[in-house]
Every structure is written in structure tokens, then in C-alpha cells.
Design an enzyme around this catalytic site. Structure first.
Site, PDB file in Angstrom:
ATOM      1  CB  SER A  52      -0.934   0.018   1.212  1.00 36.31           C
ATOM      2  OG  SER A  52      -1.879  -1.028   1.146  1.00 36.31           O
ATOM      3  N   GLY A 230      -4.132  -1.890  -1.064  1.00 43.57           N
ATOM      4  CA  GLY A 230      -3.236  -1.597  -2.174  1.00 43.57           C
ATOM      5  C   GLY A 230      -2.970  -0.114  -2.296  1.00 43.57           C
ATOM      6  N   GLY A 232      -2.293   3.747  -4.379  1.00 40.93           N
ATOM      7  CA  GLY A 232      -2.818   4.573  -5.460  1.00 40.93           C
ATOM      8  C   GLY A 232      -4.277   4.964  -5.309  1.00 40.93           C
ATOM      9  CB  CYS A 258      -7.049  -0.602   2.943  1.00 38.48           C
ATOM     10  SG  CYS A 258      -6.182   0.920   3.393  1.00 38.48           S
ATOM     11  CG  LEU A 259      -7.351  -0.070  -3.484  1.00 33.43           C
ATOM     12  CD1 LEU A 259      -7.713   1.386  -3.758  1.00 33.43           C
ATOM     13  CD2 LEU A 259      -6.086  -0.450  -4.257  1.00 33.43           C
ATOM     14  CD  GLN A 262      -9.629   3.863  -0.608  1.00 30.87           C
ATOM     15  OE1 GLN A 262      -9.052   3.784  -1.703  1.00 30.87           O
ATOM     16  NE2 GLN A 262      -8.993   4.229   0.490  1.00 30.87           N
ATOM     17  CG  ASN A 300      -0.615   2.568   4.404  1.00 26.30           C
ATOM     18  OD1 ASN A 300      -0.507   3.727   4.002  1.00 26.30           O
ATOM     19  ND2 ASN A 300      -0.093   1.547   3.755  1.00 26.30           N
ATOM     20  N   GLY A 302      -4.339   7.161   1.920  1.00 27.77           N
ATOM     21  CA  GLY A 302      -4.340   8.571   1.558  1.00 27.77           C
ATOM     22  C   GLY A 302      -5.620   8.995   0.868  1.00 27.77           C
ATOM     23  CG  PHE A 303      -7.154   8.104  -2.343  1.00 24.06           C
ATOM     24  CD1 PHE A 303      -7.658   8.994  -3.279  1.00 24.06           C
ATOM     25  CD2 PHE A 303      -5.822   7.723  -2.450  1.00 24.06           C
ATOM     26  CE1 PHE A 303      -6.863   9.493  -4.295  1.00 24.06           C
ATOM     27  CE2 PHE A 303      -5.012   8.204  -3.461  1.00 24.06           C
ATOM     28  CZ  PHE A 303      -5.535   9.101  -4.387  1.00 24.06           C
ATOM     29  CG  HIS A 344      -4.264  -2.218   7.104  1.00 25.72           C
ATOM     30  ND1 HIS A 344      -4.068  -3.068   6.039  1.00 25.72           N
ATOM     31  CD2 HIS A 344      -4.188  -0.966   6.601  1.00 25.72           C
ATOM     32  CE1 HIS A 344      -3.861  -2.363   4.935  1.00 25.72           C
ATOM     33  NE2 HIS A 344      -3.931  -1.084   5.255  1.00 25.72           N
ATOM     34  CD  GLU A 346      -3.692  -6.116   7.699  1.00 17.87           C
ATOM     35  OE1 GLU A 346      -2.947  -5.210   7.310  1.00 17.87           O
ATOM     36  OE2 GLU A 346      -4.947  -6.021   7.663  1.00 17.87           O
TER      37      GLU A 346
END
Length: 373
Positions: A52, A230, A232, A258-259, A262, A300, A302-303, A344, A346
């Protein structure tokens, strides 16, 4: 490594601000990426190998980095994923029972450029005030104008698709083939500890490349589906969004982290946005609205997903909220077998407050299996 032999280095931010330091080891050159900071006191090996973080220059707020070396088996992927490292004090002489290498040797082996002796308190304070931005770390301190030109041409994180850079190229399996449950996982930058948590819950996981179709995943005949973390911007990942839509259309058990969280939101018409400063650390407070309990979490990202759009979506319920800034940390579909979280569970690294979410996923799978008997 003697202090006197360290080569002068710098970190140049996109707005022209410069902080000076020293190169770690004998490294020379430059590294570009989006600068971010992590507030964790430990867990740097896991952080540096977390997919990530791909494309990001990591600033560690802990004053000492490297003092416990590295240990085989604690990495979250096969290679270092951060673009570069910035720290205050780098420990060249580590001490830890069971360590297999020093951090210096680990970084050299992975080709990672790092700088130390930076005033990281001032740097982090500046980033907090001015927001996330691209940066370059370099030993070419006499070529400021050239570095500025290259930095101006470096792509920004917003709109950048990076999952393809860290995803597996071929499917692979984790766990015991005779396990009770089969999980199809879409690898957008999956962490090893996520797979460990699923495997120890009696799951056999097939990990698919980021561009795999729903039909390819369905052919595995899984009991449940997982969308991974992940790097980006999530919005360019049209295939993953389509996969999530089809999983929900068939009302199959789905869990996103996380990703992946989203992607679940985008599949439900909820947009995402680039945060002024992301959440990166192992001490983020989250409230679980379903239980009323607080959780200290590892984060972790940024979006984030749009809160107003989430609240306006009649099919979606907000299950978790970040107590510092009220961003959405978890959602579930009211009529489909689907839930996701922005953090997260985990705990690689971090606290174990949220590992129950893997148990919740297994319970959803069990319920689905009972309904289809």
C-alpha cells in the site's frame, strides 16, 4: 558506519521547501515519490514492505529507526515497496534476539535509498500544515534546479493507478487445499498477514491478479470473496469495481480492506477523495457503531470515501468512524452479504483490536452456506 563519512543529502518538497540530512550507508542518487509520515513506534519492516506504500517516501516520526534490525518472516511482501526513507536517527548497530539482518543491509539488498539526520519533527509539522505532496530525496545537493525540474514532472498520486505495479502476475494459493472454506482474493497489493489470518481460520485462498474477471474468480467456486488493500487512487480501477458489483449482485460473501473498502464504496456509487493528509500509524482511534466499542487500529491510506454520499445511500450503513476526523472507517450493505473497513485488522504492524473482522467474514460465509443447503 562512521558519522563523519556520511554523505550530505536533502529532501526537496514540491513547493520548493528543503530539509537537509545525511545519506544512510554508502547510497548515492535520488528517489521520487509522494512524501508521507507514519506515527508507529515499531513495525518499520512491515511498513517498508507493505504494498500500500508503493510510490511513497516514508518519513518515520519515531526518533530511532533500525535499532532492532530485521527478522525473516516479518515482511508483508517479498520486497521493499516504499520509494524512499527519511528518518532522524538511523541505528547502524542493531540488537534483537532472533534478528536476521541489520536494517542497513536489508535496505541495501532491496535497493532502497534512505536519508537520516533530518529534523523530522519540523518536516512532519510542515507536511501536516501544507498537505501531502511529491518530494525527492537526493545526495545531489548541488543540483537543486535540476531536481526541481524532475520533481515538477513526476506524476501526482491523485488519479494514479498503482495496483498493477504490486499485484501478482499469476494466481497462487495459500493455506491447506482441504480447508473448510475457499476464498477468492483479488490482489490489489495484498499483505501477507491478511492471508495468514484467513489461512489460520481454516481457509484455502486463491489469490488472483488485479485485472482478473469475476468469471475467473467464480470458476474457483469460492465460499467467499476478498478485495485487498493496495496503493494509489481507487477510481481508475474499473475492473475491480466491476468485480465488486457482480459479487454483490450474486449476494456472495464479500470483505474489503482499505483499497478494497474504497472499491466496495465505488461499486455502490459512493465517490472517493484524496485526503489532505492520510492516516498512517498504529494508534488510530475508531468507534464501532454496531457494538459501541472503541478500537485502536493500524491504518495506511491517503484516500477515503465521501461521508455525505455514504449517509445518503439507502443501501449502505456506516459501521465504523474515525474519532479524530470523522472519516468513514467501515460500511456494510443492508441487504447484501458485504462489508468493508478502511483500516487494517490484520495488524501488520499494530494492535489486535480489530482481528474479529476476519471472524465476522467467516460467520457470514457460514450463514451463506446454511442458506444454500
Amino acid at each position: 558506519m562512521k558519522y563523519q563519512s556520511k554523505k550530505k543529502a536533502l529532501i526537496l518538497l514540491a513547493d520548493g521547501t528543503i530539509f537537509y540530512g545525511k545519506a544512510v550507508g554508502n547510497n548515492e542518487g535520488s528517489a521520487f515519490g509522494e512524501v508521507c509520515f507514519n506515527t508507529g513506534m515499531t513495525g518499520y519492516q512491515e511498513i517498508f514492505t507493505d504494498p500500500s506504500y508503493f510510490g511513497q517516501i516514508m518519513v518515520t516520526t519515531n526518533a530511532h529507526i533500525g535499532n532492532y534490525g530485521v527478522k525473516e518472516g516479518e515482511e508483508e511482501s517479498d520486497t521493499v515497496k516504499i520509494a524512499g526513507l527519511v528518518c532522524k536517527n538511523f541505528s547502524y548497530v542493531p540488537s534483537r534476539k532472533g534478528m536476521t539482518d541489520s536494517l542497513e543491509e536489508f535496505l541495501d539488498r532491496n535497493g532502497l535509498f534512505a536519508i537520516s539526520d533530518v529534523d523530522t519533527r519540523a518536516l512532519v509539522s510542515y507536511i501536516r500544515d501544507h498537505g501531502a505532496m511529491n518530494a525527492v530525496i537526493s545526495t545531489e545537493t548541488d543540483k537543486i534546479d535540476e531536481l526541481k525540474k524532475k520533481l515538477a514532472e513526476y506524476p501526482k498520486m491523485e488519479g494514479l493507478e498503482l495496483a498493477s505495479r504490486v499485484s501478482t502476475k499469476e494466481p497462487y494459493f495459500v493455506g491447506e487445499p482441504d480447508a473448510t472454506y475457499k476464498i477468492a482474493a483479488l490482489d490489489l497489493g495484498i499483505k501477507k498477514n491478511i492471508l495468514r489470518n484467513l489461512a489460520k481460520r481454516d481457509c484455502y485462498i486463491k489469490v488472483f491478479p488485479f485485472d482478473s474477471s469475476f468469471e475467473e474468480m467464480k470458476a474457483f467456486e469460492p465460499d467467499g470473496y476478498f478485495l485487498s488493500n493496495g496503493p494509489g487512487d481507487p477510481e481508475p480501477l474499473s475492473n475491480a469495481i466491476e468485480v465488486a458489483k457482480k459479487i454483490m449482485e450474486e449476494d456472495q460473501p464479500l470483505f474489503g480492506i482499505c483499497l478494497g473498502h474504497q472499491i466496495v464504496a465505488l461499486a455502490q456509487g459512493i465517490s472517493t477523495f484524496k485526503m489532505y493528509n492520510g492516516h498512517r500509524g498504529i494508534n488510530h482511534p475508531v468507534i464501532n457503531h454496531l457494538t459501541g466499542k472503541g478500537e485502536i487500529t493500524s491504518q495506511n491510506h491517503g484516500f477515503a470515501i465521501d461521508r455525505k454520499e455514504t449517509e445518503a445511500n439507502s443501501d449502505i450503513e456506516i459501521t465504523h468512524t474515525h474519532l479524530n476526523d470523522q472519516t468513514v472507517m467501515g460500511i456494510r450493505h443492508k441487504s447484501k452479504n458485504c462489508f468493508s473497513v478502511q483500516y487494517h485488522p490484520e495488524a501488520g504492524p499494530g494492535p489486535n483490536d480489530a482481528t474479529y473482522l476476519f471472524d465476522q467474514f467467516i460467520e457470514n460465509i457460514k450463514q451463506r452456506k446454511l442458506e444454500t443447503v
